[in-house]
Design a protein around this motif. Sequence first.
Motif, PDB file in Angstrom:
ATOM      1  N   ARG A 179       0.842  -1.094  -0.086  1.00  0.00           N
ATOM      2  CA  ARG A 179      -0.217  -0.011   0.128  1.00  0.00           C
ATOM      3  C   ARG A 179       0.833   1.473   0.109  1.00  0.00           C
ATOM      4  O   ARG A 179       0.526   2.242  -0.739  1.00  0.00           O
ATOM      5  CB  ARG A 179      -1.162   0.004   1.264  1.00  0.00           C
ATOM      6  CG  ARG A 179      -2.011  -1.136   1.103  1.00  0.00           C
ATOM      7  CD  ARG A 179      -2.841  -1.062   2.434  1.00  0.00           C
ATOM      8  NE  ARG A 179      -3.621  -0.046   2.731  1.00  0.00           N
ATOM      9  CZ  ARG A 179      -4.678   0.457   2.423  1.00  0.00           C
ATOM     10  NH1 ARG A 179      -5.484  -0.401   1.534  1.00  0.00           N
ATOM     11  NH2 ARG A 179      -5.071   1.607   2.828  1.00  0.00           N
ATOM     12  N   SER A 214      -4.512   8.311  -3.337  1.00  0.00           N
ATOM     13  CA  SER A 214      -5.509   7.271  -3.095  1.00  0.00           C
ATOM     14  C   SER A 214      -6.047   6.239  -4.554  1.00  0.00           C
ATOM     15  O   SER A 214      -6.510   5.492  -4.158  1.00  0.00           O
ATOM     16  CB  SER A 214      -6.743   7.753  -2.550  1.00  0.00           C
ATOM     17  OG  SER A 214      -7.307   8.759  -3.052  1.00  0.00           O
ATOM     18  N   LEU A 226      -4.637   3.007  -4.381  1.00  0.00           N
ATOM     19  CA  LEU A 226      -5.114   2.012  -3.286  1.00  0.00           C
ATOM     20  C   LEU A 226      -6.440   1.806  -3.829  1.00  0.00           C
ATOM     21  O   LEU A 226      -7.041   0.820  -3.237  1.00  0.00           O
ATOM     22  CB  LEU A 226      -5.204   3.089  -2.147  1.00  0.00           C
ATOM     23  CG  LEU A 226      -3.896   3.154  -1.517  1.00  0.00           C
ATOM     24  CD1 LEU A 226      -3.902   4.127  -0.210  1.00  0.00           C
ATOM     25  CD2 LEU A 226      -2.966   2.045  -1.156  1.00  0.00           C
ATOM     26  N   ALA A 227      -7.303   2.686  -4.282  1.00  0.00           N
ATOM     27  CA  ALA A 227      -8.669   2.283  -4.668  1.00  0.00           C
ATOM     28  C   ALA A 227      -8.661   0.968  -5.411  1.00  0.00           C
ATOM     29  O   ALA A 227      -9.776   0.262  -5.666  1.00  0.00           O
ATOM     30  CB  ALA A 227      -9.545   3.586  -5.284  1.00  0.00           C
ATOM     31  N   SER A 281      -7.885  -2.262  -3.211  1.00  0.00           N
ATOM     32  CA  SER A 281      -8.313  -2.057  -1.985  1.00  0.00           C
ATOM     33  C   SER A 281      -8.685  -3.539  -1.434  1.00  0.00           C
ATOM     34  O   SER A 281      -8.992  -3.633  -0.021  1.00  0.00           O
ATOM     35  CB  SER A 281     -10.037  -1.451  -1.989  1.00  0.00           C
ATOM     36  OG  SER A 281     -10.794  -1.962  -2.944  1.00  0.00           O
ATOM     37  N   ASP A 334      -8.036  -5.172  -7.727  1.00  0.00           N
ATOM     38  CA  ASP A 334      -9.350  -5.801  -7.643  1.00  0.00           C
ATOM     39  C   ASP A 334      -9.656  -6.125  -9.207  1.00  0.00           C
ATOM     40  O   ASP A 334      -9.522  -5.629 -10.125  1.00  0.00           O
ATOM     41  CB  ASP A 334     -10.234  -4.800  -7.296  1.00  0.00           C
ATOM     42  CG  ASP A 334     -10.114  -4.407  -5.738  1.00  0.00           C
ATOM     43  OD1 ASP A 334      -9.109  -4.993  -5.111  1.00  0.00           O
ATOM     44  OD2 ASP A 334     -10.371  -3.324  -5.269  1.00  0.00           O
TER      45      ASP A 334
END
Length: 342
Positions: A148, A163, A166-167, A170, A295
């Motif tokens: 991260r 961010s 990171l999104a 996640s 993801d």
Amino acid sequence: MAAPKEETLLARCEIPIIDLAHIGTETCPMKSVVKRIGQQLFAALSTKGLAMLVNHGVAEEKLKAVYADLDNFCALPEGCQAQYLRNPVNKHGYVRPGTEQFDNTKKELRHSFNITTLSAAAMPAQEEVPEFTKHTVPLAHDLTNLSRVLLQALASVFGLPTSALLACHSGMLKSDGNNPSCMQLLYYPPVPPEDKGPCCHDAIAYTRCGAHSDRCTFTLVAQDSEGGLEVKLNGSEKWQAVGHLPGAILVQTGELLANWTSNLLPAMMHRVVIPDGTYARARGRHCVAFFCHPDEGATIPTLAMAPTPAPPTFTPHTHITLHHRLLNAAHHIQKRFRETYA
């Protein structure tokens, strides 16, 4: 007379070393340090394809404990090991030598245990490997947090909000099936003697891990001092030994990051070879690799940016050129998994 020491990239000071001291935590990073780390990381990955991270906060004692737990697991009877074979759905579990092949011309000597869920129920039982879960889960958290931090550093150099990446990542190790990130525990056993010698006309050709690039954003690699890891630096077709820097964690570019950056950060080709010398061949090798994935629903972005300095000329490998036909991370991961376990 002692055998000459192997010439390595580290010995020639050809691998950038990035100091993560004072970067803060993954939830409260120091913005100025994150920006500096991002610049150093981009420079390293664009010119070399890898870097060594120091002062990263992952204790060496945690790695040694996990190495010992994996040794204990590999010593179990095959019937016990069979309870924990890799789950075809979430890819969690034990992979026997020869199951995962990158080089079909040789027998690959490698035990691995994939960690994709931190549920105690998915780990070896307490009576079989007493502290497997106790040691594995904290290490998985540490490597997730380190990933991260690096994602925030990369976002800063890409001109994105910290961010943003990171999104896209996640769900790492959240066990919900939406993110294929994996911590892989690896043990390469001693090499059988029958593959070498003048009497071995029908010798079996062995290797530890065939040449490949990783199908992820980036990979973190912690390894013991036994050696064997070789890479092709960006723009080179020559295999070169990496070497060992005590306490350091290696980071190398994966195929998805190569795709996101239109190959400004090319995917690192690497392999693990059989060492020379009777003594080295009779010793096992340990490694922990953390594959940082986005993801499955994350769309792969194309980043319009000019590299400074310009990276060396790089010709993508055949399977990498197919990235431009892939719509999202899930498609890419499924394709590469089928190739490896075909």
